[in-house]
Design an enzyme around this catalytic site. Sequence first.
Site, PDB file in Angstrom:
ATOM      1  N   HIS A 195     -35.516  57.897  27.198  1.00 34.85           N
ATOM      2  CA  HIS A 195     -36.705  57.919  26.339  1.00 34.85           C
ATOM      3  C   HIS A 195     -37.852  58.607  27.056  1.00 34.85           C
ATOM      4  CE1 HIS A 195     -39.689  57.053  23.468  1.00 34.85           C
ATOM      5  NE2 HIS A 195     -39.999  55.814  23.791  1.00 34.85           N
ATOM      6  N   HIS A 237     -33.834  67.117  19.557  1.00 32.58           N
ATOM      7  CA  HIS A 237     -34.549  65.901  19.170  1.00 32.58           C
ATOM      8  C   HIS A 237     -33.729  65.158  18.127  1.00 32.58           C
ATOM      9  CE1 HIS A 237     -37.810  63.278  17.750  1.00 32.58           C
ATOM     10  NE2 HIS A 237     -38.377  63.534  18.913  1.00 32.58           N
ATOM     11  N   ASP A 280     -41.479  67.444  25.497  1.00 39.11           N
ATOM     12  CA  ASP A 280     -41.393  67.257  26.944  1.00 39.11           C
ATOM     13  C   ASP A 280     -41.272  68.563  27.720  1.00 39.11           C
ATOM     14  OD1 ASP A 280     -41.393  64.354  27.046  1.00 39.11           O
ATOM     15  OD2 ASP A 280     -39.415  64.465  26.101  1.00 39.11           O
TER      16      ASP A 280
END
Length: 373
Positions: free
Chosen positions: A219, A258, A309
Amino acid sequence: MATTDGLEDIVAAHSQICDLDGKRGRLAYYGLDVHDLARYSTFEETAYLLWHGVLPTKAQLADVIAQLLANRALPTRVGELMRLMPTTATPMDVLRTTVSSLSSFDPDEGDNSVEANRRRSIRLTALVPTIIAAWDHLRNGKEPLEPLTGGSHAANFLYMLKGEHPDEATAKMLDVVLILHADHELNASTFAARVTAATLASMYAAITAAIGALSGPLHGGANEQVMRMLLRIGEVDKAESYIQGALERKERIMGFGHRVYRTEDPRATHLRQFSKELGERTGDSRWYEMSHIIEEYIKSHKGLYANVDFYSASVYYMMGIPIDLDTPIFASSRMSGWTAHVLEQYANNRLIRPRAEYVGPKDVEYVPIDERG
């Protein structure tokens, strides 16, 4: 009984907070497009939106800013607790433990009203940057800095971390990054917070659960791994051969794909530009250039898009932020969203109790211990 691994695409709650359209790559908080918030809003205004469901008036924004400023300083005994932790402790472990301890110093103890929980939301959001920056100083043998009595949430964090006032452009850039990370529907940490809140545990317990979930590498932490990969590559002309070899070795490349988005992550759009701008401003564009080469290669060979990210890794690094603080900074932003979801859960609560489909053996006879082989 219908099941799906990881609850993928299972609707587990009704929420007004975050509208995430993975097919179109859209993200909105209470109907406001995140691109508009990134262009025109501030983190403080966005936090108010998440807590109240509407944008604030000037007076309401001034009031929430004043409350955030008033709650930046850690209780003295919480600071003493942090000094007892080994300097080898990870920033996420320290953040989890420290946030949990705040419940013992809650000035609203015993008051579970909406107003008290909104005050807790402000308190937690204001304190997390202080905790992160204080720990970075303590683990390096330095005294933590007192938070600023003014300035934005983002500027104050950079000051407490680095010991100097940030330039306006960098502070504004981090402010936008905080907006982009503020909420993202029922990700693992938000779901953990809501499950905990649904038992009517305190907001501190719910947020501690969220931080624990975020500390897991599936995560949180992807941007840390992205930056460590870029450091291993080192030079722009090595980026393509490195990523080609990594894919041939079937290594997992963090920062791509994702569970919800099937197109570009809208947050990555802004972070890509920030990485480019920071490279130009610092005179060292190699981190952006390597990232861009890797992004194009992965997109063309694997059909995967960069997520939030991927470019946040180089953005934080070029801001001078230690790599292992990337995930805690995510938490400092997401605190606004976590607390908003806890408030929403309390407002229309039902204990969250899903079922598990049993797939083990059935009708097994009990064998006395003396007869077991």
